[in-house]
Design a protein around this motif. Structure first.
Motif, PDB file in Angstrom:
ATOM      1  N   VAL A 287     -16.181  -5.212 -10.700  1.00 12.05           N
ATOM      2  CA  VAL A 287     -15.069  -6.019 -10.187  1.00 12.05           C
ATOM      3  C   VAL A 287     -14.386  -5.295  -9.025  1.00 12.05           C
ATOM      4  CG1 VAL A 287     -12.828  -7.057 -10.766  1.00 12.05           C
ATOM      5  CG2 VAL A 287     -14.717  -7.165 -12.414  1.00 12.05           C
ATOM      6  N   VAL A 288     -14.143  -4.000  -9.199  1.00 11.63           N
ATOM      7  CA  VAL A 288     -13.493  -3.216  -8.143  1.00 11.63           C
ATOM      8  C   VAL A 288     -14.366  -3.190  -6.892  1.00 11.63           C
ATOM      9  CG1 VAL A 288     -12.698  -0.905  -7.478  1.00 11.63           C
ATOM     10  CG2 VAL A 288     -12.117  -1.825  -9.737  1.00 11.63           C
TER      11      VAL A 288
ATOM     12  N   LEU B 232      -7.553  -1.155   4.008  1.00 17.70           N
ATOM     13  CA  LEU B 232      -7.674  -0.629   2.656  1.00 17.70           C
ATOM     14  C   LEU B 232      -7.023   0.755   2.652  1.00 17.70           C
ATOM     15  CD1 LEU B 232      -8.758  -0.738  -0.251  1.00 17.70           C
ATOM     16  CD2 LEU B 232     -10.955   0.065   0.638  1.00 17.70           C
ATOM     17  N   VAL B 233      -5.901   0.892   1.954  1.00 20.21           N
ATOM     18  CA  VAL B 233      -5.163   2.159   1.965  1.00 20.21           C
ATOM     19  C   VAL B 233      -5.341   2.960   0.674  1.00 20.21           C
ATOM     20  CG1 VAL B 233      -3.448   1.331   3.631  1.00 20.21           C
ATOM     21  CG2 VAL B 233      -2.987   1.122   1.174  1.00 20.21           C
ATOM     22  N   ARG B 234      -5.838   2.316  -0.389  1.00 19.83           N
ATOM     23  CA  ARG B 234      -6.081   3.044  -1.640  1.00 19.83           C
ATOM     24  C   ARG B 234      -7.292   2.438  -2.337  1.00 19.83           C
ATOM     25  NH1 ARG B 234      -1.468   2.250  -4.615  1.00 19.83           N
ATOM     26  NH2 ARG B 234      -0.554   4.161  -3.854  1.00 19.83           N
ATOM     27  N   TRP B 235      -8.224   3.316  -2.721  1.00 15.32           N
ATOM     28  CA  TRP B 235      -9.365   2.909  -3.543  1.00 15.32           C
ATOM     29  C   TRP B 235      -9.646   4.044  -4.501  1.00 15.32           C
ATOM     30  CZ3 TRP B 235     -14.745   0.943  -1.470  1.00 15.32           C
ATOM     31  CH2 TRP B 235     -15.546   0.599  -2.550  1.00 15.32           C
ATOM     32  N   VAL B 236      -9.167   3.886  -5.702  1.00 13.96           N
ATOM     33  CA  VAL B 236      -9.469   4.806  -6.798  1.00 13.96           C
ATOM     34  C   VAL B 236     -10.130   3.959  -7.881  1.00 13.96           C
ATOM     35  CG1 VAL B 236      -7.649   6.464  -6.211  1.00 13.96           C
ATOM     36  CG2 VAL B 236      -7.120   4.578  -7.757  1.00 13.96           C
TER      37      VAL B 236
ATOM     38  N   ASP C 233      -9.478   2.698 -10.634  1.00 16.21           N
ATOM     39  CA  ASP C 233      -8.750   1.626 -11.318  1.00 16.21           C
ATOM     40  C   ASP C 233      -7.669   0.960 -10.463  1.00 16.21           C
ATOM     41  OD1 ASP C 233      -6.983   3.744 -11.239  1.00 16.21           O
ATOM     42  OD2 ASP C 233      -6.401   3.601 -13.348  1.00 16.21           O
ATOM     43  N   ARG C 234      -7.770   1.127  -9.134  1.00 14.66           N
ATOM     44  CA  ARG C 234      -6.732   0.530  -8.278  1.00 14.66           C
ATOM     45  C   ARG C 234      -7.221   0.376  -6.839  1.00 14.66           C
ATOM     46  NH1 ARG C 234      -0.541   2.770  -7.769  1.00 14.66           N
ATOM     47  NH2 ARG C 234       0.299   0.961  -6.693  1.00 14.66           N
ATOM     48  N   LEU C 235      -6.877  -0.789  -6.261  1.00 16.92           N
ATOM     49  CA  LEU C 235      -7.099  -1.059  -4.840  1.00 16.92           C
ATOM     50  C   LEU C 235      -5.780  -1.490  -4.221  1.00 16.92           C
ATOM     51  CD1 LEU C 235     -10.261  -3.355  -5.096  1.00 16.92           C
ATOM     52  CD2 LEU C 235     -10.233  -0.999  -4.232  1.00 16.92           C
ATOM     53  N   THR C 236      -5.502  -1.019  -3.003  1.00 16.62           N
ATOM     54  CA  THR C 236      -4.312  -1.464  -2.285  1.00 16.62           C
ATOM     55  C   THR C 236      -4.690  -1.748  -0.836  1.00 16.62           C
ATOM     56  OG1 THR C 236      -2.926  -0.049  -3.684  1.00 16.62           O
ATOM     57  CG2 THR C 236      -1.908  -0.942  -1.693  1.00 16.62           C
ATOM     58  N   PHE C 237      -4.321  -2.951  -0.394  1.00 12.80           N
ATOM     59  CA  PHE C 237      -4.531  -3.394   0.981  1.00 12.80           C
ATOM     60  C   PHE C 237      -3.166  -3.658   1.602  1.00 12.80           C
ATOM     61  CE2 PHE C 237      -8.086  -4.821  -1.569  1.00 12.80           C
ATOM     62  CZ  PHE C 237      -9.192  -4.468  -0.817  1.00 12.80           C
ATOM     63  N   VAL C 238      -2.997  -3.262   2.873  1.00 16.41           N
ATOM     64  CA  VAL C 238      -1.756  -3.545   3.591  1.00 16.41           C
ATOM     65  C   VAL C 238      -2.108  -4.290   4.871  1.00 16.41           C
ATOM     66  CG1 VAL C 238       0.266  -2.564   4.736  1.00 16.41           C
ATOM     67  CG2 VAL C 238      -0.593  -1.521   2.633  1.00 16.41           C
ATOM     68  N   GLY C 239      -1.481  -5.457   5.039  1.00 13.33           N
ATOM     69  CA  GLY C 239      -1.686  -6.276   6.226  1.00 13.33           C
ATOM     70  C   GLY C 239      -0.421  -6.342   7.048  1.00 13.33           C
ATOM     71  N   ARG C 240      -0.571  -6.305   8.371  1.00 13.47           N
ATOM     72  CA  ARG C 240       0.607  -6.296   9.239  1.00 13.47           C
ATOM     73  C   ARG C 240       0.424  -7.227  10.425  1.00 13.47           C
ATOM     74  NH1 ARG C 240       0.405  -0.751   7.706  1.00 13.47           N
ATOM     75  NH2 ARG C 240       2.363  -0.104   6.789  1.00 13.47           N
ATOM     76  N   ASN C 241       1.546  -7.805  10.832  1.00 15.38           N
ATOM     77  CA  ASN C 241       1.674  -8.461  12.126  1.00 15.38           C
ATOM     78  C   ASN C 241       3.140  -8.321  12.526  1.00 15.38           C
ATOM     79  OD1 ASN C 241       3.116 -10.537  10.852  1.00 15.38           O
ATOM     80  ND2 ASN C 241       1.430 -11.998  10.918  1.00 15.38           N
ATOM     81  N   LYS C 242       3.560  -8.970  13.621  1.00 16.12           N
ATOM     82  CA  LYS C 242       4.936  -8.772  14.093  1.00 16.12           C
ATOM     83  C   LYS C 242       5.966  -9.413  13.165  1.00 16.12           C
ATOM     84  CE  LYS C 242       4.930 -12.773  17.110  1.00 16.12           C
ATOM     85  NZ  LYS C 242       5.202 -13.301  18.413  1.00 16.12           N
TER      86      LYS C 242
END
Length: 155
Positions: A17-18, A68-72, A74-83
């Motif tokens: 799944v990860v 993708l800022v974190r991939w361990v 048991d955890r995934l973290t994505f950060v999206g940015r615009n103005k």
């Protein structure tokens, strides 16, 4: 600021799944707001990989650049940015007997004048969270194969 959290059950092993969800381009399959999500650059998906995500919300399209800022394990973290906003999608995973429990949290910080609209949008983001709860397990089943029925296993 808007924050939505959902807990879902996916009938596949945690590592599979990860691995599937680590490729954010798959958001096209499970995120009802995503119109397109294109990976930028080549190589394997890893921390630092970026995607160009085009989403539609309230009839308007917006583009965010996700990383993708974190991939361990048991955890995934994505950060999206615009103005206008910074969007964080955080996924935590637990496995019990080959079934994965996923806690999905979406957090959106609006910038500038858009910050005033944040509280007014909570209900619509809750609705999107409900749709993710329905679509994400089906997308995983489609990608990884439908697992055999296991009875009523609750985590």
């Amino acid at each position: 600021m808007v924050e939505v959290e959902r807990v879902l059950t996916v009938r596949h092993p945690l590592d599979e799944v990860v691995r599937y969800l680590a490729d954010f381009s798959h958001a096209e399959m499970w995120d009802p707001g995503t119109v397109t999500c294109e990976r930028l650059g080549g190589g394997t998906v890893s921390v630092g990989t970026e995607w160009r995500n085009v989403s539609e919300f309230r009839g308007r399209r917006t583009e965010l650049r996700y990383r993708l800022v974190r991939w361990v394990p048991d955890r995934l973290t994505f950060v999206g940015r615009n103005k206008t906003a910074t969007s964080t999608d955080d996924m935590r995973f637990e496995e019990h007997a080959g079934v994965t429990r996923l806690t999905y949290r979406a957090h959106v910080d609006f910038h500038g004048l858009a910050r005033l609209a944040g509280p007014l949008l909570q209900r619509e983001f809750e609705r999107l969270g409900d749709q993710v709860s329905e679509r994400l397990p089906r997308a995983v089943d489609h990608a990884l194969g439908t697992p055999p029925p296991q009875g009523d296993r609750r985590l």
